[in-house]
Design an enzyme around this catalytic site. Sequence first.
Site, PDB file in Angstrom:
ATOM      1  N   ASP A  20       0.849  -1.191   0.000  1.00 52.62           N
ATOM      2  CA  ASP A  20       0.000   0.000   0.000  1.00 52.62           C
ATOM      3  C   ASP A  20       0.888   1.246   0.000  1.00 52.62           C
ATOM      4  O   ASP A  20       1.586   1.511   0.979  1.00 52.62           O
ATOM      5  CB  ASP A  20      -0.907  -0.031   1.233  1.00 52.62           C
ATOM      6  CG  ASP A  20      -1.686   1.253   1.444  1.00 52.62           C
ATOM      7  OD1 ASP A  20      -1.824   2.024   0.478  1.00 52.62           O
ATOM      8  OD2 ASP A  20      -2.141   1.488   2.583  1.00 52.62           O
ATOM      9  N   ASN A  72      -0.228   4.479  -0.444  1.00 51.95           N
ATOM     10  CA  ASN A  72      -0.859   5.748  -0.056  1.00 51.95           C
ATOM     11  C   ASN A  72      -1.594   5.692   1.274  1.00 51.95           C
ATOM     12  O   ASN A  72      -2.340   6.620   1.615  1.00 51.95           O
ATOM     13  CB  ASN A  72      -1.808   6.230  -1.161  1.00 51.95           C
ATOM     14  CG  ASN A  72      -2.948   5.250  -1.422  1.00 51.95           C
ATOM     15  OD1 ASN A  72      -3.020   4.192  -0.791  1.00 51.95           O
ATOM     16  ND2 ASN A  72      -3.830   5.597  -2.355  1.00 51.95           N
ATOM     17  N   ASP A  85      -1.806  -1.168  -4.112  1.00 53.52           N
ATOM     18  CA  ASP A  85      -2.109  -0.428  -5.335  1.00 53.52           C
ATOM     19  C   ASP A  85      -0.984  -0.587  -6.351  1.00 53.52           C
ATOM     20  O   ASP A  85       0.051  -1.194  -6.068  1.00 53.52           O
ATOM     21  CB  ASP A  85      -2.346   1.047  -5.009  1.00 53.52           C
ATOM     22  CG  ASP A  85      -1.316   1.602  -4.030  1.00 53.52           C
ATOM     23  OD1 ASP A  85      -0.108   1.376  -4.251  1.00 53.52           O
ATOM     24  OD2 ASP A  85      -1.719   2.249  -3.043  1.00 53.52           O
ATOM     25  N   ASP A  94      -8.871 -15.424 -17.320  1.00 53.72           N
ATOM     26  CA  ASP A  94      -9.693 -15.991 -16.258  1.00 53.72           C
ATOM     27  C   ASP A  94     -10.836 -16.804 -16.853  1.00 53.72           C
ATOM     28  O   ASP A  94     -11.520 -16.349 -17.776  1.00 53.72           O
ATOM     29  CB  ASP A  94     -10.248 -14.857 -15.397  1.00 53.72           C
ATOM     30  CG  ASP A  94     -11.057 -15.354 -14.227  1.00 53.72           C
ATOM     31  OD1 ASP A  94     -10.452 -15.880 -13.283  1.00 53.72           O
ATOM     32  OD2 ASP A  94     -12.306 -15.215 -14.253  1.00 53.72           O
ATOM     33  N   GLU A 111      -6.727 -20.084 -17.763  1.00 51.77           N
ATOM     34  CA  GLU A 111      -7.173 -20.852 -16.598  1.00 51.77           C
ATOM     35  C   GLU A 111      -8.278 -21.798 -17.059  1.00 51.77           C
ATOM     36  O   GLU A 111      -9.289 -21.364 -17.610  1.00 51.77           O
ATOM     37  CB  GLU A 111      -7.708 -19.918 -15.514  1.00 51.77           C
ATOM     38  CG  GLU A 111      -8.301 -20.651 -14.318  1.00 51.77           C
ATOM     39  CD  GLU A 111      -9.193 -19.770 -13.469  1.00 51.77           C
ATOM     40  OE1 GLU A 111      -9.085 -19.857 -12.241  1.00 51.77           O
ATOM     41  OE2 GLU A 111     -10.008 -18.999 -14.040  1.00 51.77           O
TER      42      GLU A 111
END
Length: 537
Positions: free
Chosen positions: A23, A25, A31, A202, A271
Amino acid sequence: MIKNPDWWRGAVIYQVYPRSFYDSNGDGIGDLPGVTAKLDYIASLNVDAIWLSPFFTSPMKDFGYDVSDYRNVDPIFGTLEDFDELIAEAHKRDLKIMIDQVLSHSSDQHPWFVESRANRDNPKADWYVWADPKSDGTPPNNWLSVFGGSAWAWDSRRKQYYLHNFLTSQPDLNFHTPEVQKQVLSDVKFWLDRGVDGFRLDAINFCFHDPKLRDNPASKAVAEGSIGVRKENPYAYQFHKFDKTQPENIDFLKRLRALLDQYPGTTTVGEIGDDNSLQTMADYTSGGDKLHMAYSFDLLTEQHGADFFHKTVNTIEGKLTDGWPCWAIGNHDVARVATRWNATSEQQLKAYMAMLLTLRGSVCIYQGEELGLTEAELQYEDLVDPYGITFWPEYKGRDGCRTPMVWHHEESHAGFSDARPWLPVYDDHYNAAVAVQHAEDNSVLAAYRAFLGWRKDQPILLKGDIEFSKSPKNTLVYTRSLGDETVMVALNLSEAAVTIPMPGAGTPEPDTPDFVGGQWHGKDLTLGPWGVDIARL
């Protein structure tokens, strides 16, 4: 000019789940700038590419696998400019970037679906799979959702059901509509033009459905491995003959491949969750005109052991012919392998790693796997995964493998964030943090770095053929061959030392990591518990 357009053959792909990586921020959610900040760490692992789980605009009902804008970054992850910077910085480090593409379904908040559900005669009326109810008002057939219950949801606007193979908020796109295929391929091109090196696709066998909407037959045996669900899920009680893996999917994959062929050096890994997953892998990767490679759920279940590994790999090798496999023993959808396969020692984890990295094919490694992380045990009130909330307590969902990456054992939230993370850091993970293992010569992290660095310079492991030999119980012995060179890999997958008779004495392969190596006595090789040997024959 692309230096090596076939870089993906034998490549090692590191899966980053951005929400849980780093992270940048201080909002408790990982992110894209956080991934950029940790590129030096990823490069230090000696992997070839990064697979980014979805970061697209999304209501996050399924944490990014429900896309509401295929061409933008969700604000919690950053901006398109952040993505461009990530690509540029990764390429400076000779790391490829592959992104998740969820083509079979969208979010119900996508403007396409909002328009489609408005009435039956709008321009996008047939962009999703709609069907009238039976005369008694029940769904049109017996198809089930992976996440539990009927795969059909009623919509009062159209007075019809729509198909959702996953959450009700994830309506299935209708690939029988030519405009849908055209739009999806256009969205893929958008990211190719931004410089991505490939796509993880996916649920790629879910794109098409049987247009006659015929009922699925019952499954002859309740199976979980190949279709990626557990036995307490009623989805496992059907043989999924009509709701996915339809013949039309092949032609779409050819169109997709034709697009990627316009961008030399790009690749795809699909996948495959199917009742006959290994045959589907073969069908989807053969001929050089569909997927570049694919993986199934066969090594992502609780089944393990030498006999199971031998059978699975041999079956795939027997079916693939000119296709190419991609191996994974962990990802964001299954319990962490250290827990799933009951690993009780670092040597055991290193043995599994050595097996994974010496099979023929490419490899995906899930973030934290290189630290030997176990499955996090979470309280019910900490769960956010709808899959786990539905099937609790028999199945606790996917949150346990998605907890934050542990960077520093002495920092709050293990250095992942200054704020309370979206999932709690698991207490047992602190002692496995990167900072701890970086300082230990014999850590699991050190073993991954060393083995991956050594493997990069072994063409025989990257592209060579594989053949298994008979060996004692709880062991695996196979050769990798390329040209006139042959290397033998021997693995003892048990707690007891074992002596393996060999057809000829091997010459120890030079520069292998310290944990690799057995004792040769003439033509007999002795391996300690969870021992590994790699020798030139």
